[in-house]
Enzyme design. Sequence first.
Site, PDB file in Angstrom:
ATOM      1  N   GLU A 217      -4.707  -3.807  -4.041  1.00 21.97           N
ATOM      2  CA  GLU A 217      -4.897  -4.273  -5.438  1.00 21.97           C
ATOM      3  C   GLU A 217      -3.828  -5.143  -5.974  1.00 21.97           C
ATOM      4  O   GLU A 217      -2.758  -5.103  -5.357  1.00 21.97           O
ATOM      5  CB  GLU A 217      -4.806  -2.881  -6.312  1.00 21.97           C
ATOM      6  CG  GLU A 217      -5.845  -1.695  -5.997  1.00 21.97           C
ATOM      7  CD  GLU A 217      -5.692  -0.555  -6.718  1.00 21.97           C
ATOM      8  OE1 GLU A 217      -5.052  -0.538  -7.784  1.00 21.97           O
ATOM      9  OE2 GLU A 217      -6.265   0.364  -6.284  1.00 21.97           O
TER      10      GLU A 217
ATOM     11  N   GLU B 129      -4.205   6.318  -3.645  1.00 18.69           N
ATOM     12  CA  GLU B 129      -3.225   7.123  -4.473  1.00 18.69           C
ATOM     13  C   GLU B 129      -3.081   8.666  -4.525  1.00 18.69           C
ATOM     14  O   GLU B 129      -3.291   9.375  -5.405  1.00 18.69           O
ATOM     15  CB  GLU B 129      -3.232   6.697  -6.023  1.00 18.69           C
ATOM     16  CG  GLU B 129      -2.984   5.096  -5.636  1.00 18.69           C
ATOM     17  CD  GLU B 129      -2.858   4.618  -7.050  1.00 18.69           C
ATOM     18  OE1 GLU B 129      -3.765   4.701  -8.054  1.00 18.69           O
ATOM     19  OE2 GLU B 129      -1.743   3.948  -7.399  1.00 18.69           O
TER      20      GLU B 129
END
Length: 963
Positions: free
Chosen positions: A490, A414
């Site tokens: 995820e 991220e």
Amino acid sequence: MPSTGNTERAYERFETARGVLPPRAWARSDAPRIDLNGRWRFRLSPDPSAPIDFLDGLPAAWSDIDIPSHWQLRGHGAPIYTNQAYPFPLDPPRVPDDNPTGDYVRTFDVPELWREGRVFLRFEGVDSFATVWVNGIELGSTSGSRLANEFDITESVRPGERNVVAVRVLQWSSNSYLEDQDMWWLSGIFRDVSVELRRAGSIGDHRIQADFDAQTGTGFLRVDTDVPATVVVEELGIDAPVGQLIAIDQVEPWSAEQPRLYRGRIVGSGEIIEIVVGFRRVEVDDGLIKVNGRRVQFRGVNRHDFHPEQGRAVDAETMLSDVLLMKRHNINAVRTSHYPPHPHFLELCDKYGLWVIDECDFETHGFGAEGDDPGAGNPVDDVRWQSALVSRMRRMVARDRNHPSIVMWSLGNECGPGVNVEAMSSAARELDSTRLIHYERDFTSAQVDVYSRMYLTYEEVEQIGRGDEPPLDDPALTAHRNAQPFILAEYAHAMGNGPGGLSEYQELFDRYPRLQGGFVWEWIDHGLRTTDTSGRTFWAYGGDFGEELHDGNFVADGLLFPDRTPSPGLLELKKVLEPVRLDLVTGGIRVTNAQDIVGTSLFSAEWVLEEEGIARARGSFPLPDISARGESVVPLPDFPATDAETWFTVRIVLAASTSWASAGHELSASQWQIRPPQSVAAVRHAPVAAPLVAAPLVGPGEFDARGRLQRFAGIDLVSPCLDVWRAPIDNDFGYYGEPLEPFWRAEGLHRMQQRVDSIRWTDADLQVITRTGAAGSRLALLSTWRWSTDGADLRLSLTVEQVGDWTVPLPRLGIRMGLPAFVHTVEWFGRGPGEAYSDSARAQLVGRYASEVDDLQTPYLMPQENGNRLDARWVVFGIGGNRGLRVSSLEPFSFTTRRWTSEDLDAAKHPNDLVAGDRVWLNLDVAQYGLGSASCGPGVHPRYLRELFPARLDLRFAVGDAQ
Ligand code: IPT
């Protein structure tokens, strides 16, 4: 005058590493070594203007600290938890003047013999920036908190004497901008420190490449070192100079399922390094990730280095327990979110068998990257940071590339898109082309080998599985991405009670070859062990240390509680990831091997036939050796005749001990109902036998004038009322998903009022109509309670209708009542022994169970609804002696039992806030809303959203001997 950092602010450079040696592989070597872990002297100052007055010896006034550790967990300063936000103004690469500064000093004796060689000082991890001195001479400074920093101290060290090593560590530095992972901010020397003698002939860096050709069974070994050396692998008859490619016929390959390692060594004239060789080839072939020619499926978790007292300073025993727990719960892969782990963890993955995505220490989430926009100032898109980022990548690859378990290099997490992504990706490929490149935030997949996303909905995942995800703007990139395999980096956010809906993801992974599995977020709750003012322990989360900015309990989203107790979510995951699947088919049980590489010879099956939870027959059968992804049908055993509800349960267990579990370890259990409960239809419509004797009694039930049950068989009750509320679970808050909790509260579901509208006594029953609604609302639930008796028992037939235009699903629907506090034991026939919800029920089997009321609670770090027992047929509450209050139904119901109310649970911040009251509260439910994963991801799968109305609950209350 040493450069101190506080004048030059060396810690605010884009690259803060100075004086460090080129990276090299982590090694088990016989080089003489002095372990500098242990006691150091320590001082924490508020900022780096503190004097550098500690270079010559041990300051008497300082305190002691043990290394490795974080100073915040040793009584200095305090931990801070933020997920995305930086806990300082965003002004890269500058950091605040208020910058906690930890000074460390210790002495170490260096043998006289160490004159013959160079001496290296190695730090495996220092958060976030350190300046290092030996005997008063500055050596340089570090960068990359979760990467090794090594210094050549030959010129400053004094062999034959006592030496002083001094380290100044800053909490904040430019490194902090690159290390914005969702975790506690914890500082200090938190991994091992050592000094090593590098004699002439020391090996330097070493690289092991062990390739495998699945067609021919040939292994190819190539070992490279910085100096001439020999590689020895006795088992393979190898004793050869390094630097050449050695082909070995018929080696056994390495895989997570069969982690075959060949142990050997590299022998240099001045050093011997122990090595492990695992032969395997990782590639994308035909759009699929293949290892040794086989498609593999990742049944993974995201793992942080975490310990509830030590933070990221994790000891070997804890690392081992993580690996063993993963293996025992059918997990086969781990993403080292979001930084390289302690190197020993990777050794364990090699040894026990886990596929690893090794992730670089890089996250800049707080810059707010959205889609194509990295957000202003984001280092990922600023070339001034490029060399620091490329260096991080190179240092990870150099440190870790000898581990067979690593199948992908991940650039980080991220950070958004940017110019530095390509540079990092190329650097990794240049150092190692034998692994795939992963970076979830390369939405175009231009720089990576695997298309990876997080928290997608089932529909989105399925679309990708079919290969028809929305195209990119550039057709060439679209084609490139469409040819890539897919993983969920995820998914299934395990925060609090949840995740639900795991099996629906697994079904997609099993249906579409392109979907090669995923990594549940995350392995462990990062709760820090803390005590309250009364000395009771609780697990602290964000805000518990007085942080001005924090993200609360978002740090507690793991499959393990902080002390590594498995959560109900982990048990569910274990079942969903079962290596062998069983289905009842005509002719027997179909056994499907869900593994990718090995057969089923390791497993055997044990079965039991239970009549209303009592074993009537049991046995075992060996499994045929079914090859990977194959199936076979085995005949059903012979069953004795039974009368009551009967279930057949088969457990798959390890037939022999492995390195990670003993023989008999259960991998999964499957269950089928062989005989339903008797005469459901007949009993349901049976007429009520005995008319009422005299009001206000209905059999053993005593009612008040308003038709409320006050006492049952002499037991005082808080009368049953309709209940729709549950203490919201994290998934109800929908932090990064669709929330329900605000809608529930807006409708006043947490403050419903009940009014008795009418009471009617008939010969057959007492009929009470109640209206349940919230202040300010037109919405209501109209309930008809019919109480009757057959002379001995009390029966309730409850029907509920909705009044008004209800748009929200209900948290639960059922009744709540208060039992006396002397109730301790609970026994039931239904799903258990653990809690279960509609979308997380596979791990709990129908059977007969017993528990204490207190043990029916699941202490989620943030108190929330928990402890539901699903599909009960009956439940008996011990009321003293051998007697019990029995509640039963012909339709399975759910129950929850606790010593506090849902409102108490809702209000509590930590489990230690919950104190037993003078009641045991019992919920008996028609249904409860599912769990889903909306704390970060999709909500409850539509499969579990059932229409409740018109709702009906038929219960029978009796007192008698306990079961
Ligand atoms: C995403 C992060 O990658 C991870 O570090 C963690 O924060 C997790 O989700 C949630 O617990 S961030 C999410 C907002 C998509």
